[in-house]
Structure formats: C-alpha cells, structure tokens
Scaffold this motif. Structure first.
Motif, mmCIF file in Angstrom:
data_model
loop_
_atom_site.group_PDB
_atom_site.id
_atom_site.type_symbol
_atom_site.label_atom_id
_atom_site.label_comp_id
_atom_site.label_asym_id
_atom_site.label_seq_id
_atom_site.Cartn_x
_atom_site.Cartn_y
_atom_site.Cartn_z
ATOM 1 N N GLU A 153 0.842 -1.210 0.000
ATOM 2 C CA GLU A 153 0.000 0.000 0.000
ATOM 3 C C GLU A 153 0.872 1.254 0.000
ATOM 4 N N ASN A 155 3.800 1.520 -1.048
ATOM 5 C CA ASN A 155 4.544 1.567 -2.297
ATOM 6 C C ASN A 155 3.773 2.309 -3.399
ATOM 7 N N GLN A 156 2.444 2.416 -3.212
ATOM 8 C CA GLN A 156 1.619 3.117 -4.197
ATOM 9 C C GLN A 156 1.746 4.630 -4.078
#
Length: 257
Positions: A153, A155-156
């Motif tokens: 998450e 990383n988004q």
C-alpha cells in the motif's frame, strides 16, 4: 559437475554479517554416508541444476537447498548439510539458511495469494527481492501477510519504495510487533563489534591468516607457493601455513572495505 564458487575473495566474509554464525560454533546434524537411489539421484541433480544457475533466483535456490537438506540428498558424499553447502558450493551456513528462510516466506505468501484468488479476493503480489523476503522472515509468521500488504500500500504513494527498513517499521507500528532478533544473535553482534574495533587498531603482523594445503592443491598453487616462500616442504591436504594480514593484503586475499 564442476564446483561453483560464489565468492572471488577468500576472506571477503570477514567484513560481512555472515561472520556472526562463525563466532559461536554451530552444531551440524551428522548423517551416515549412504548411496542414493535412482529417484534421489534424479532429485539431487535437478536441485543442483537450479542452484548452479546462480543466487539471483533466491526462491528457486532456497527451495532446492531445502529439499536437499530435508531429504538428506547430500549423504552420498557428505555427512552434514553444512559441509555439503561449504564444499560443494562454497556457501556459508548462514547464507544457505537465509536463502531457505527467504524462499519459505515467498512460498507462504504465494499460498495465501492463491487462496485469495479461490475465494474471489484480491491476490497478493509476492516479494521478488530477497531483501524484502529476508526482512519479512524476521516478522512473526502470523503477521507477515499483513505487514507485506501494508508495504505494498505504501509503495503506491509517490516517492515511496519498499525497503527492508520500511518492512521493519511497519511491523513495529502494527500492534508493536517485535522483530525476531534472538539473544544469541545480539550477543554475536556484540562479539563481532568488539573484534572489528580491535582489528582496526591491530598491527598487520599481529593477526595471522591460515593457508591450507587443500586450497593450494585444488588450485594448482603448490609450486607457486613453494617458490614464493622458498619452502621445499611437502604440501599435502593437511599442510597449513600462516601469513600476516599485511601479507594477505599484498597477495590480494583481503578486499579492503
């Protein structure tokens, strides 16, 4: 099959954390030498073919090492899994177990992802980097999936890249999950730190490096070594010689950090 080496530097591991497991002797499970049957020989050949491709494919290599260890496929020539890794692949004990642990983490997450697909839930993108899997291996197993999903998450978000440190921090944030660092590892780290601090101040002739006859014989260096040291002694596999750190540096056996 030729012996594959994963290190071009005889003493590189002196400067790596793999030294931790060498400070305190490890107990190796001994197995009686015995011939492998046709099926076992076939499995050993398949596993070793995977390992020989290289350590970049950490999941496949870890799984192959796991199968060799669990089924004692090394026992036709070696009495312990550790000696098999060391002599067959020049692979230290800690490194072999790191690869197996990392592979086990990916395998578990893959199973969860498959189950999610069967239950019509979103599948999980499994780690493709060993450093990520290694960080997750320190997290209690029941929390790994949740920690990894949180990392995905984050990383988004713009500018956010998954790192081992990020995984550690997420684990600590989620219910104060403690990272699994055993007292033995902490003790070894302290011992290594003490040694490294003293080595920095040591004279180059105060610490000796051992050169074994089996290394000289295996690498066709017997005559070179005798000529270099003007030593006419017979060099057998049990032969041992000692050189200082200064001499080891001169010979290129030590990589300076």
């Amino acid at each position: 099959m030729a012996k594959k080496s994963f290190s071009n530097d005889l003493l590189r591991d002196l400067h790596s954390e793999s030294l931790l497991t060498d400070i305190v002797p490890q107990v190796e499970e001994s197995t009686t030498l015995s011939a492998l049957n046709t099926i076992e020989l076939d499995r050993l050949s398949s596993c070793e073919a995977v390992i020989e491709k290289g350590l970049n494919t950490f999941v496949e290599v870890g799984n192959a090492l796991f199968e060799i260890r669990n089924n004692k496929l090394y026992r036709d020539k070696f009495t312990t899994f550790e000696s098999y890794c060391r002599d067959r692949w020049n692979l230290k004990r800690q490194r072999a177990y790191e690869l197996m642990d990392a592979a086990a983490v990916v395998n578990t997450l893959s199973e969860i992802s498959d189950k999610n697909e069967q239950d019509s839930q979103a599948s999980i993108v499994v780690p493709t980097k060993e450093s990520h899997a290694a960080a997750l291996s320190k997290v209690p197993e029941e929390f790994r999936s949740e920690v990894w999903e949180k990392a995905l998450e984050k990383n988004q978000s713009p500018g956010k890249v998954i790192t081992a440190k990020m995984i550690d921090n997420i684990a600590k944030e989620l219910g104060n999950i403690s990272i699994d660092v055993s007292p033995e590892i902490e003790e070894r780290k302290g011992l290594v730190k003490q040694i490294r601090e003293k080595v920095k101040k040591a004279k180059l002739d105060q610490i000796l490096v051992e050169i074994k006859g089996e290394f000289l014989i295996e690498n066709d260096l017997v005559s070179v070594w005798q000529s270099l040291n003007q030593d006419s002694s017979e060099i057998t596999e049990t032969y041992k010689a000692y050189i200082s750190l200064g001499q080891a540096e001169e010979l290129g056996l030590i990589r300076k950090a």
